[in-house]
Design a protein around this motif. Structure first.
Motif, PDB file in Angstrom:
ATOM      1  N   THR A 115       0.842  -1.194   0.000  1.00 35.80           N
ATOM      2  CA  THR A 115       0.000   0.000   0.000  1.00 35.80           C
ATOM      3  C   THR A 115       0.877   1.244   0.000  1.00 35.80           C
ATOM      4  O   THR A 115       0.706   2.135  -0.815  1.00 35.80           O
ATOM      5  N   TYR A 116       1.866   1.257   0.933  1.00 32.86           N
ATOM      6  CA  TYR A 116       2.778   2.403   0.979  1.00 32.86           C
ATOM      7  C   TYR A 116       3.575   2.513  -0.315  1.00 32.86           C
ATOM      8  O   TYR A 116       3.924   3.596  -0.748  1.00 32.86           O
ATOM      9  N   GLY A 117       3.850   1.359  -0.926  1.00 29.50           N
ATOM     10  CA  GLY A 117       4.663   1.341  -2.143  1.00 29.50           C
ATOM     11  C   GLY A 117       3.889   1.717  -3.393  1.00 29.50           C
ATOM     12  O   GLY A 117       4.439   1.736  -4.475  1.00 29.50           O
ATOM     13  N   GLY A 118       2.593   1.968  -3.252  1.00 28.49           N
ATOM     14  CA  GLY A 118       1.833   2.477  -4.390  1.00 28.49           C
ATOM     15  C   GLY A 118       0.980   1.442  -5.111  1.00 28.49           C
ATOM     16  O   GLY A 118       0.247   1.764  -6.024  1.00 28.49           O
ATOM     17  N   THR A 119       1.058   0.156  -4.689  1.00 32.55           N
ATOM     18  CA  THR A 119       0.185  -0.846  -5.297  1.00 32.55           C
ATOM     19  C   THR A 119      -1.200  -0.708  -4.684  1.00 32.55           C
ATOM     20  O   THR A 119      -1.397  -1.003  -3.512  1.00 32.55           O
ATOM     21  N   LYS A 120      -2.152  -0.230  -5.459  1.00 25.04           N
ATOM     22  CA  LYS A 120      -3.467   0.082  -4.907  1.00 25.04           C
ATOM     23  C   LYS A 120      -4.505  -1.001  -5.213  1.00 25.04           C
ATOM     24  O   LYS A 120      -5.479  -1.148  -4.501  1.00 25.04           O
ATOM     25  N   GLN A 123      -7.099  -6.755  -5.638  1.00 19.19           N
ATOM     26  CA  GLN A 123      -6.822  -8.157  -5.995  1.00 19.19           C
ATOM     27  C   GLN A 123      -5.317  -8.414  -6.080  1.00 19.19           C
ATOM     28  O   GLN A 123      -4.837  -9.443  -5.634  1.00 19.19           O
ATOM     29  N   THR A 124      -4.587  -7.451  -6.636  1.00 18.06           N
ATOM     30  CA  THR A 124      -3.135  -7.614  -6.755  1.00 18.06           C
ATOM     31  C   THR A 124      -2.524  -7.743  -5.366  1.00 18.06           C
ATOM     32  O   THR A 124      -1.707  -8.626  -5.106  1.00 18.06           O
ATOM     33  N   LYS A 125      -2.939  -6.856  -4.458  1.00 18.89           N
ATOM     34  CA  LYS A 125      -2.384  -6.885  -3.101  1.00 18.89           C
ATOM     35  C   LYS A 125      -2.697  -8.208  -2.411  1.00 18.89           C
ATOM     36  O   LYS A 125      -1.841  -8.796  -1.748  1.00 18.89           O
ATOM     37  N   GLN A 126      -3.948  -8.673  -2.600  1.00 18.25           N
ATOM     38  CA  GLN A 126      -4.322  -9.940  -1.948  1.00 18.25           C
ATOM     39  C   GLN A 126      -3.510 -11.104  -2.509  1.00 18.25           C
ATOM     40  O   GLN A 126      -3.071 -11.978  -1.765  1.00 18.25           O
ATOM     41  N   ARG A 127      -3.295 -11.064  -3.821  1.00 19.58           N
ATOM     42  CA  ARG A 127      -2.537 -12.143  -4.456  1.00 19.58           C
ATOM     43  C   ARG A 127      -1.098 -12.155  -3.933  1.00 19.58           C
ATOM     44  O   ARG A 127      -0.557 -13.196  -3.572  1.00 19.58           O
ATOM     45  N   ILE A 128      -0.501 -10.957  -3.852  1.00 11.94           N
ATOM     46  CA  ILE A 128       0.880 -10.867  -3.360  1.00 11.94           C
ATOM     47  C   ILE A 128       0.950 -11.352  -1.912  1.00 11.94           C
ATOM     48  O   ILE A 128       1.824 -12.136  -1.536  1.00 11.94           O
ATOM     49  N   ALA A 129       0.001 -10.902  -1.090  1.00  7.77           N
ATOM     50  CA  ALA A 129      -0.003 -11.305   0.324  1.00  7.77           C
ATOM     51  C   ALA A 129      -0.136 -12.822   0.454  1.00  7.77           C
ATOM     52  O   ALA A 129       0.591 -13.454   1.225  1.00  7.77           O
TER      53      ALA A 129
END
Ligand SMILES: Nc1ncnc2c1ncn2[C@@H]1O[C@H](COP(=O)(O)OP(=O)(O)O)[C@@H](O)[C@H]1O
Ligand SMILES: [Mg+2]
Length: 232
Positions: A115-120, A123-129
């Motif tokens: 989030t801080y790095g700019g990925t908003k 779905q992308t964030k959930q996939r990475i996590a």
């Protein structure tokens, strides 16, 4: 093969002001080069300057004099904004007390640096996590509350969080200090596995049992490096 230097500290000193006129020298003419792929352990008693050194390496504090190059860049030339950006992009942090946010679930905690790095994109964030939670064997815990997890599981969440931006360096300050010895061993084996897969790690400890996981151990006393041992 020549290894690439990631951290270069050249003759650094650090002074703190105490009272009106007194200066306390906490780091004394330190030279340190950390190469990509190393697992460095900095060992020393309380008060020897370990945290001060970690704060400098992590861009939270500045040297009083001497030079600090990170990945070839002169850190003294970076603005405060650039330093925050470097911190988020290139460093991952693991602490003794985990520092997870209890009001967020496990997956949301791991997503914070994205989030801080700019990925908003959600779905992308959930996939990475999910990806990093699998790596620390917590694939099924994404929706769990932090407070439902054991200490060892919480530290694994913190490891996943530290990895999420694929940093150049993982910094760990006493990561097993709040864990029982068996759980601590599991955490150290996980860090060692990450190192074997190529992650560069610098860790602070006062526990001599931990040094076997490192590729290089640096001993500190009263702001000086006193000896160095290689394990490999
Ligand atoms: N902000 C500060 N102001 C004054 N003295 C400090 C400050 N931070 C640390 N020190 C002193 O610097 C020395 C080294 O501290 P620290 O780096 O925290 O050591 P360690 O992490 O090895 O226990 C200690 O004597 C400590 O009291
Ligand atoms: Mg400390």
């Amino acid at each position: 093969m020549m290894k690439k230097p990631l951290i270069q500290l050249k003759n650094i000193n650090k002074f703190f002001s105490v009272g009106k006129k007194q200066q306390l020298q906490v780091l004394k003419s330190l030279d340190l080069t950390i190469y990509e792929g190393e697992f460095i352990m900095i060992m020393g008693k309380s008060g020897s300057g370990k945290t001060t050194l970690m704060n400098i390496i992590g861009f939270l504090d500045r040297v009083s004099d001497g030079e600090y190059l990170f990945n070839g860049e002169d850190v003294s030339k970076l603005s405060e904004n650039e330093k925050s950006e470097f911190r988020n992009k290139y460093l991952g942090f693991i602490f003794q007390q985990f520092f997870l946010i209890n009001s967020l679930n496990v997956s949301q905690n791991v997503q914070l640096p994205c989030t801080y790095g700019g990925t908003k994109n959600k779905q992308t964030k959930q996939r990475i996590a999910n990806n990093y939670l699998s790596l620390v064997d917590l694939a099924d815990k994404g929706k769990a509350k932090v407070t439902e997890l054991s200490g060892g599981q919480q530290q694994r969440v913190a490891i996943a969080r530290s990895l999420v931006n694929d940093p150049l360096l993982i910094m760990a300050d006493e990561p097993t200090g709040a864990l029982d010895s068996q759980t601590g061993k599991e955490i150290m084996e996980m860090l060692q596995k990450l190192n074997h897969e190529g992650k560069t790690i610098v860790m602070v400890t006062h526990d001599a049992d931990m040094t076997k996981y490192a590729t290089r151990v640096i001993h500190m006393k009263d702001g000086c490096f006193t000896e160095e041992e290689g394990n490999q």
